[in-house]
Write a protein that holds these residues in place. Structure first.
Motif, PDB file in Angstrom:
ATOM      1  N   ARG A 142       0.866  -1.176   0.000  1.00 32.38           N
ATOM      2  CA  ARG A 142       0.000   0.000   0.000  1.00 32.38           C
ATOM      3  C   ARG A 142       0.900   1.221   0.000  1.00 32.38           C
ATOM      4  O   ARG A 142       1.737   1.390   0.889  1.00 32.38           O
ATOM      5  N   VAL A 143       0.762   2.054  -0.981  1.00 30.15           N
ATOM      6  CA  VAL A 143       1.642   3.202  -1.162  1.00 30.15           C
ATOM      7  C   VAL A 143       1.345   4.260  -0.100  1.00 30.15           C
ATOM      8  O   VAL A 143       0.214   4.721   0.041  1.00 30.15           O
ATOM      9  N   ALA A 144       2.391   4.637   0.635  1.00 28.82           N
ATOM     10  CA  ALA A 144       2.265   5.644   1.688  1.00 28.82           C
ATOM     11  C   ALA A 144       2.855   6.978   1.263  1.00 28.82           C
ATOM     12  O   ALA A 144       2.582   8.012   1.872  1.00 28.82           O
ATOM     13  N   GLY A 145       3.664   6.968   0.207  1.00 32.00           N
ATOM     14  CA  GLY A 145       4.269   8.190  -0.291  1.00 32.00           C
ATOM     15  C   GLY A 145       4.795   7.993  -1.693  1.00 32.00           C
ATOM     16  O   GLY A 145       5.278   6.908  -2.031  1.00 32.00           O
ATOM     17  N   VAL A 146       4.669   9.006  -2.524  1.00 35.98           N
ATOM     18  CA  VAL A 146       5.212   8.987  -3.883  1.00 35.98           C
ATOM     19  C   VAL A 146       6.032  10.241  -4.100  1.00 35.98           C
ATOM     20  O   VAL A 146       5.792  11.273  -3.465  1.00 35.98           O
ATOM     21  N   ARG A 147       7.005  10.116  -4.989  1.00 32.35           N
ATOM     22  CA  ARG A 147       7.852  11.255  -5.301  1.00 32.35           C
ATOM     23  C   ARG A 147       8.418  11.062  -6.699  1.00 32.35           C
ATOM     24  O   ARG A 147       8.721   9.928  -7.085  1.00 32.35           O
ATOM     25  N   THR A 148       8.521  12.120  -7.462  1.00 38.01           N
ATOM     26  CA  THR A 148       9.192  12.061  -8.758  1.00 38.01           C
ATOM     27  C   THR A 148      10.304  13.086  -8.774  1.00 38.01           C
ATOM     28  O   THR A 148      10.299  14.043  -8.006  1.00 38.01           O
ATOM     29  N   GLY A 149      11.259  12.858  -9.627  1.00 40.11           N
ATOM     30  CA  GLY A 149      12.387  13.766  -9.743  1.00 40.11           C
ATOM     31  C   GLY A 149      13.329  13.243 -10.805  1.00 40.11           C
ATOM     32  O   GLY A 149      13.061  12.238 -11.452  1.00 40.11           O
ATOM     33  N   GLY A 150      14.425  13.892 -10.986  1.00 35.42           N
ATOM     34  CA  GLY A 150      15.432  13.412 -11.923  1.00 35.42           C
ATOM     35  C   GLY A 150      14.923  13.277 -13.345  1.00 35.42           C
ATOM     36  O   GLY A 150      13.763  12.987 -13.573  1.00 35.42           O
ATOM     37  N   ALA A 151      15.789  13.488 -14.276  1.00 35.81           N
ATOM     38  CA  ALA A 151      15.424  13.352 -15.686  1.00 35.81           C
ATOM     39  C   ALA A 151      15.901  12.006 -16.195  1.00 35.81           C
ATOM     40  O   ALA A 151      16.998  11.567 -15.887  1.00 35.81           O
ATOM     41  N   GLY A 152      15.085  11.358 -16.955  1.00 34.36           N
ATOM     42  CA  GLY A 152      15.451  10.090 -17.554  1.00 34.36           C
ATOM     43  C   GLY A 152      15.374   8.926 -16.591  1.00 34.36           C
ATOM     44  O   GLY A 152      15.204   9.097 -15.385  1.00 34.36           O
ATOM     45  N   VAL A 153      15.481   7.729 -17.161  1.00 38.53           N
ATOM     46  CA  VAL A 153      15.454   6.489 -16.379  1.00 38.53           C
ATOM     47  C   VAL A 153      16.466   5.511 -16.963  1.00 38.53           C
ATOM     48  O   VAL A 153      16.878   5.633 -18.121  1.00 38.53           O
ATOM     49  N   THR A 154      16.844   4.538 -16.157  1.00 40.25           N
ATOM     50  CA  THR A 154      17.674   3.435 -16.620  1.00 40.25           C
ATOM     51  C   THR A 154      16.748   2.268 -16.935  1.00 40.25           C
ATOM     52  O   THR A 154      15.947   1.863 -16.088  1.00 40.25           O
ATOM     53  N   LEU A 155      16.853   1.763 -18.154  1.00 42.47           N
ATOM     54  CA  LEU A 155      16.055   0.616 -18.581  1.00 42.47           C
ATOM     55  C   LEU A 155      16.913  -0.638 -18.590  1.00 42.47           C
ATOM     56  O   LEU A 155      18.094  -0.593 -18.949  1.00 42.47           O
ATOM     57  N   ALA A 156      16.297  -1.754 -18.221  1.00 42.96           N
ATOM     58  CA  ALA A 156      16.929  -3.067 -18.383  1.00 42.96           C
ATOM     59  C   ALA A 156      16.358  -3.666 -19.657  1.00 42.96           C
ATOM     60  O   ALA A 156      15.142  -3.655 -19.863  1.00 42.96           O
ATOM     61  N   HIS A 157      17.264  -4.147 -20.531  1.00 46.37           N
ATOM     62  CA  HIS A 157      16.800  -4.716 -21.797  1.00 46.37           C
ATOM     63  C   HIS A 157      17.852  -5.677 -22.333  1.00 46.37           C
ATOM     64  O   HIS A 157      19.018  -5.326 -22.441  1.00 46.37           O
ATOM     65  N   GLN A 158      17.433  -6.899 -22.641  1.00 48.81           N
ATOM     66  CA  GLN A 158      18.274  -7.937 -23.232  1.00 48.81           C
ATOM     67  C   GLN A 158      19.572  -8.156 -22.468  1.00 48.81           C
ATOM     68  O   GLN A 158      20.642  -8.289 -23.046  1.00 48.81           O
ATOM     69  N   GLY A 159      19.479  -8.170 -21.144  1.00 46.39           N
ATOM     70  CA  GLY A 159      20.639  -8.450 -20.300  1.00 46.39           C
ATOM     71  C   GLY A 159      21.546  -7.269 -20.048  1.00 46.39           C
ATOM     72  O   GLY A 159      22.570  -7.404 -19.379  1.00 46.39           O
ATOM     73  N   GLY A 160      21.206  -6.104 -20.559  1.00 50.73           N
ATOM     74  CA  GLY A 160      22.029  -4.915 -20.352  1.00 50.73           C
ATOM     75  C   GLY A 160      21.169  -3.750 -19.894  1.00 50.73           C
ATOM     76  O   GLY A 160      19.996  -3.911 -19.578  1.00 50.73           O
ATOM     77  N   TYR A 161      21.774  -2.585 -19.858  1.00 52.75           N
ATOM     78  CA  TYR A 161      21.088  -1.380 -19.392  1.00 52.75           C
ATOM     79  C   TYR A 161      21.231  -0.276 -20.427  1.00 52.75           C
ATOM     80  O   TYR A 161      22.262  -0.150 -21.083  1.00 52.75           O
ATOM     81  N   ARG A 162      20.175   0.518 -20.556  1.00 54.12           N
ATOM     82  CA  ARG A 162      20.173   1.649 -21.466  1.00 54.12           C
ATOM     83  C   ARG A 162      19.475   2.825 -20.781  1.00 54.12           C
ATOM     84  O   ARG A 162      18.593   2.620 -19.954  1.00 54.12           O
ATOM     85  N   ASP A 163      19.878   4.015 -21.157  1.00 53.68           N
ATOM     86  CA  ASP A 163      19.241   5.213 -20.603  1.00 53.68           C
ATOM     87  C   ASP A 163      18.149   5.695 -21.534  1.00 53.68           C
ATOM     88  O   ASP A 163      18.267   5.623 -22.753  1.00 53.68           O
ATOM     89  N   LEU A 164      17.080   6.166 -20.932  1.00 53.38           N
ATOM     90  CA  LEU A 164      15.984   6.753 -21.704  1.00 53.38           C
ATOM     91  C   LEU A 164      15.745   8.154 -21.168  1.00 53.38           C
ATOM     92  O   LEU A 164      15.648   8.363 -19.985  1.00 53.38           O
TER      93      LEU A 164
END
Length: 164
Positions: A142-164
């Motif tokens: 049950r979510v007690a708090g949410v927060r957003t920030g920072g630009a972009g995310v790190t994605l996991a894909h095909q065993g590696g990582y990529r930035d979006l």
């Protein structure tokens, strides 16, 4: 290169290769226990409901942070910001908890679970239910708090990582 498998041919490797074909936001699932913070790389995070706000993550039964989450009764989902491949690899296993939390700036939010200051998004949750199935435990929070920030995310894909 494509492949297919059916029945008994669906090995763990074939399963993970197929799951890895879907890009997902890399998340770190954290909790704070008597022995300090604990966490793991969670690639199976999803929302359950917006009313009430509820999310789920799946953890293998052998995940070292699982007993801490259960005992603490809380967890935080930290969506990793762009450029966080090193952090994703640290929390992916094989490193000590102290080493994992030595990277990045961590603080608490609502439940006391560690949250990454630079996270693209945070869902801080009270553990509502743990459902055991085969080799995994589905943690419903049950979510007690949410927060957003920072630009972009790190994605996991095909065993590696990529930035979006």
């Amino acid at each position: 290169m494509s492949f297919e498998a059916t029945g008994a041919e669906i090995t763990q490797g074939a399963f993970w290769r197929t799951v890895g074909a879907r890009p997902v936001g890399a998340t770190v699932i954290t909790a704070s226990g008597d022995a300090g913070p604990a966490g793991f790389l969670g690639l199976s995070f999803a929302h359950v409901s917006a009313d009430p706000p509820t999310v789920l993550v799946s953890a293998g039964k052998s995940t070292s942070a699982l007993p801490v989450i259960r005992a603490a009764g809380h967890f935080a989902v930290n969506l990793l910001p762009g450029g966080a491949e090193e952090l994703a690899r640290l929390f992916g296993g094989g490193s000590e908890m102290a080493e994992r939390f030595a990277t990045g700036r961590w603080a608490s939010f609502v439940t006391g679970a560690p949250v990454l200051d630079t996270a693209a998004a945070v869902f801080d949750c009270h553990l509502q239910q743990a459902v055991e199935d085969e080799g995994a435990v589905i943690l419903i929070g049950r979510v007690a708090g949410v927060r957003t920030g920072g630009a972009g995310v790190t994605l996991a894909h095909q065993g590696g990582y990529r930035d979006l």
